[in-house]
Design a protein around this motif. Structure first.
Motif, PDB file in Angstrom:
ATOM      1  N   THR A 238       1.228  -1.295   0.384  1.00 18.57           N
ATOM      2  CA  THR A 238      -0.275  -0.113  -0.189  1.00 18.57           C
ATOM      3  C   THR A 238       0.864   1.109   0.083  1.00 18.57           C
ATOM      4  O   THR A 238      -0.070   2.093  -1.180  1.00 18.57           O
ATOM      5  CB  THR A 238      -1.038   0.296   1.452  1.00 18.57           C
TER       6      THR A 238
ATOM      7  N   ASP B 139       2.562   2.153  -3.525  1.00 17.20           N
ATOM      8  CA  ASP B 139       1.735   1.633  -4.087  1.00 17.20           C
ATOM      9  C   ASP B 139       0.747   3.885  -4.361  1.00 17.20           C
ATOM     10  O   ASP B 139       0.502   4.701  -5.345  1.00 17.20           O
ATOM     11  CB  ASP B 139       0.300   1.316  -4.192  1.00 17.20           C
ATOM     12  N   GLU B 140       0.834   4.237  -2.566  1.00 14.38           N
ATOM     13  CA  GLU B 140       0.915   5.380  -2.411  1.00 14.38           C
ATOM     14  C   GLU B 140       1.538   6.203  -3.148  1.00 14.38           C
ATOM     15  O   GLU B 140       2.017   7.697  -3.407  1.00 14.38           O
ATOM     16  CB  GLU B 140       0.838   5.400  -0.680  1.00 14.38           C
TER      17      GLU B 140
ATOM     18  N   SER C 154       1.552   6.593  -6.624  1.00 14.88           N
ATOM     19  CA  SER C 154       1.136   7.743  -7.417  1.00 14.88           C
ATOM     20  C   SER C 154       1.589   8.953  -6.683  1.00 14.88           C
ATOM     21  O   SER C 154       1.134  10.144  -7.585  1.00 14.88           O
ATOM     22  CB  SER C 154      -0.234   7.859  -7.083  1.00 14.88           C
ATOM     23  N   GLU C 155       2.005   9.089  -5.776  1.00 14.58           N
ATOM     24  CA  GLU C 155       2.045  10.476  -4.984  1.00 14.58           C
ATOM     25  C   GLU C 155       4.191  10.695  -6.274  1.00 14.58           C
ATOM     26  O   GLU C 155       3.796  12.248  -6.763  1.00 14.58           O
ATOM     27  CB  GLU C 155       2.942  10.361  -4.290  1.00 14.58           C
TER      28      GLU C 155
END
Length: 164
Positions: free
Chosen positions: A57, A60-61, A64-65
């Motif tokens: 997670t 993934d964050e 995306s950031e």
């Protein structure tokens, strides 16, 4: 042999106590310790799985950031290029205006200079004609001994300069 005769009597007692101790050991280990160990292993497996899920997670964050940051960075670059282009266009327009003003001033000076040159040329030509007419009168007077009028000498000089 008495030792052999005792084996039958003591063997059954030893087998009994052996089975009792193995049974107690099985109950103590099998029912007491193994479930606790298995619970600890299951808890550890769940914790590892949870940590891996949290790490995924977070990854993934972070991805995306990073993607959002790259988009912002590209937008900022594009905006900066736009500002630079606008500044270049503004500078080019200002330079064009300054160049046009300078060209206008230079054209004015050139026209003034050409007028001055034409006036100087006309004045010089008039002086040359006057000097040539005087020189022609003097030459004719010395060579031929005749006195030529100034108007005739000027007319002869103008005709000679027109053909020459």
């Amino acid at each position: 042999m008495p030792q052999i005769e005792q084996i039958a009597a003591t063997l059954s007692s030893q087998v009994f106590w052996l089975l009792v101790f193995f049974g107690l050991t099985f109950v103590f280990v099998g029912l007491g310790m193994v479930p606790k160990i298995m619970g600890t292993v299951d808890l550890r497996d769940k914790q590892i799985a949870g940590d891996l899920a949290a790490a995924q997670t977070a990854r993934d964050e972070a991805t995306s950031e990073e993607e959002a940051w790259r988009k912002r960075e590209n937008a900022n670059r594009a905006a900066a290029q736009g500002v630079i282009g606008a500044a270049k266009a503004k500078a080019a327009a200002a330079s064009s205006v300054k160049l046009a003003e300078a060209q206008t001033r230079l054209d004015g000076r050139l026209a003034e200079a050409e007028t001055a040159i034409d006036a100087a040329r006309t004045s010089a030509m008039a002086e040359i004609e006057a000097v040539a007419a005087d020189a022609a009168r003097d030459i004719v007077a010395r060579v031929a001994g005749a006195d030529v009028e100034l108007a005739a000498a000027q007319a002869a000089v103008k005709e000679a300069m027109a053909h020459g």
